[in-house]
Design a protein around this motif. Structure first.
Motif, short mmCIF file in Angstrom:
data_model
loop_
_atom_site.label_atom_id
_atom_site.label_comp_id
_atom_site.label_asym_id
_atom_site.label_seq_id
_atom_site.Cartn_x
_atom_site.Cartn_y
_atom_site.Cartn_z
N ASN A 1 -40.83 72.29 35.74
CA ASN A 1 -40.55 72.86 34.42
C ASN A 1 -39.63 71.98 33.58
OD1 ASN A 1 -42.11 75.07 35.10
ND2 ASN A 1 -40.37 76.26 35.84
N GLN A 2 -38.58 71.44 34.17
CA GLN A 2 -37.61 70.62 33.44
C GLN A 2 -37.12 69.48 34.32
OE1 GLN A 2 -34.60 73.40 32.24
NE2 GLN A 2 -34.24 74.15 34.31
N PRO A 3 -37.93 68.46 34.51
CA PRO A 3 -37.57 67.36 35.44
C PRO A 3 -36.32 66.61 35.01
CG PRO A 3 -39.52 66.80 34.14
CD PRO A 3 -39.25 68.24 33.89
N THR A 4 -36.13 66.42 33.71
CA THR A 4 -34.94 65.69 33.25
C THR A 4 -33.67 66.44 33.60
OG1 THR A 4 -36.23 64.77 31.42
CG2 THR A 4 -33.83 64.62 31.27
N HIS A 5 -33.67 67.75 33.36
CA HIS A 5 -32.48 68.56 33.66
C HIS A 5 -32.25 68.65 35.17
CE1 HIS A 5 -29.42 71.62 33.06
NE2 HIS A 5 -30.03 72.38 33.96
N ALA A 6 -33.34 68.75 35.95
CA ALA A 6 -33.19 68.86 37.40
C ALA A 6 -32.63 67.56 37.99
CB ALA A 6 -34.54 69.18 38.04
N LEU A 7 -33.12 66.43 37.51
CA LEU A 7 -32.60 65.15 38.01
C LEU A 7 -31.23 64.84 37.43
CD1 LEU A 7 -35.86 62.99 37.86
CD2 LEU A 7 -34.81 64.04 39.87
N GLY A 8 -30.90 65.47 36.31
CA GLY A 8 -29.58 65.23 35.71
C GLY A 8 -28.44 65.73 36.56
N HIS A 9 -28.71 66.67 37.48
CA HIS A 9 -27.65 67.14 38.38
C HIS A 9 -27.19 66.04 39.33
CE1 HIS A 9 -27.70 71.31 37.13
NE2 HIS A 9 -29.02 71.34 37.25
N MET A 10 -28.03 65.05 39.55
CA MET A 10 -27.67 63.97 40.47
C MET A 10 -26.57 63.07 39.91
SD MET A 10 -29.63 64.40 43.11
CE MET A 10 -31.15 65.22 43.57
N LEU A 11 -26.43 63.04 38.59
CA LEU A 11 -25.48 62.11 37.98
C LEU A 11 -24.79 62.78 36.80
CD1 LEU A 11 -24.40 59.21 38.16
CD2 LEU A 11 -26.14 58.56 36.48
#
Length: 227
Positions: free
Chosen positions: A120-130
């Motif tokens: 649904n929101q790959p950018t937001h999900a991967l944003g938790h990594m950094l």
């Protein structure tokens, strides 16, 4: 003698057939089924009220995209509560003391929340990594740390539930054994120990319900991050 304390955590077998499946299916038979009648009994009314209140509180911080999980999370909550409480009865087996079962529940549900976020929101999900504003030299270290913390979540879910229930059952068995041993030798001490055993049993009833709620609550928090 020490090994016999852990016999209660072994999966029961009858005629060479494991009874784990029966232990998992039995709790569902204890719930009242809804009927088409206009009037229902008090137990069914209380059960419906509890389901509605719990679902409302659980889904309150989650947006509408995650409300499709309400039935699954509520059913999981009631299954864990019923299984944990039934395991406190004498001569019963608690399936949720098995780490394999708890990981079998935690890993697929955690993975489903992660895949939902990536879809649904790959950018937001991967944003938790950094986190935003991270200094450049710390970027590789933080990515590794956040990745490890992400993959350790299902393990923490399963180990937390297993450890709390196992520790409680061992304490109850140890103290009950002490009551039986001390009864002919020191009756007064045995009675005091029996009072402690009763209070511990009440505590374990609370722990059984709280741990089921914590398991589902953490899954809802993981879902909230990804929807």
């Amino acid at each position: 003698m020490n090994l016999s304390f852990f016999d209660q955590f072994m999966s029961p077998v009858m005629f060479g057939t494991p009874l784990m499946t029966l232990a998992l299916l039995l709790p569902w038979l204890l719930f009242h089924k809804t009927t088409n009648h206009w009037l229902s009994n008090r137990l069914l009314t209380a059960q419906t009220w509890f389901f509605g209140m719990f679902t409302k509180q659980l889904m309150l911080p989650i947006n509408t995209k995650g409300h499709s999980w309400s039935l699954l999370l509520t059913a999981l909550m009631m299954f864990l509560i019923t299984t944990n409480l039934m395991g406190l009865l004498p001569y019963t087996f608690t399936p949720t003391t098995q780490l394999s079962l708890n990981l079998g529940l935690a890993v697929p549900l955690w993975l489903a929340t992660v895949l939902t976020g990536l879809r649904n929101q790959p950018t937001h999900a991967l944003g938790h990594m950094l986190p935003e504003g991270t200094p450049t030299p710390l970027i590789p270290v933080l990515v590794i740390i956040e990745t490890i913390s992400l993959f350790i979540r299902p393990l923490a879910l399963g180990v937390r539930l297993t450890a709390n229930l196992t520790a409680g059952h061992l304490l109850i068995q140890l103290i009950s054994t002490a009551v039986l041993v001390l009864m002919p030798l020191m009756p007064s001490i045995s009675i005091m120990t029996m009072v402690i055993l009763f209070m511990l049993t009440l505590l374990e009833i609370a722990v059984a319900m709280i741990q089921a709620y914590v398991f589902v609550l953490l899954l809802s928090l993981y879902l909230q991050e990804n929807v």
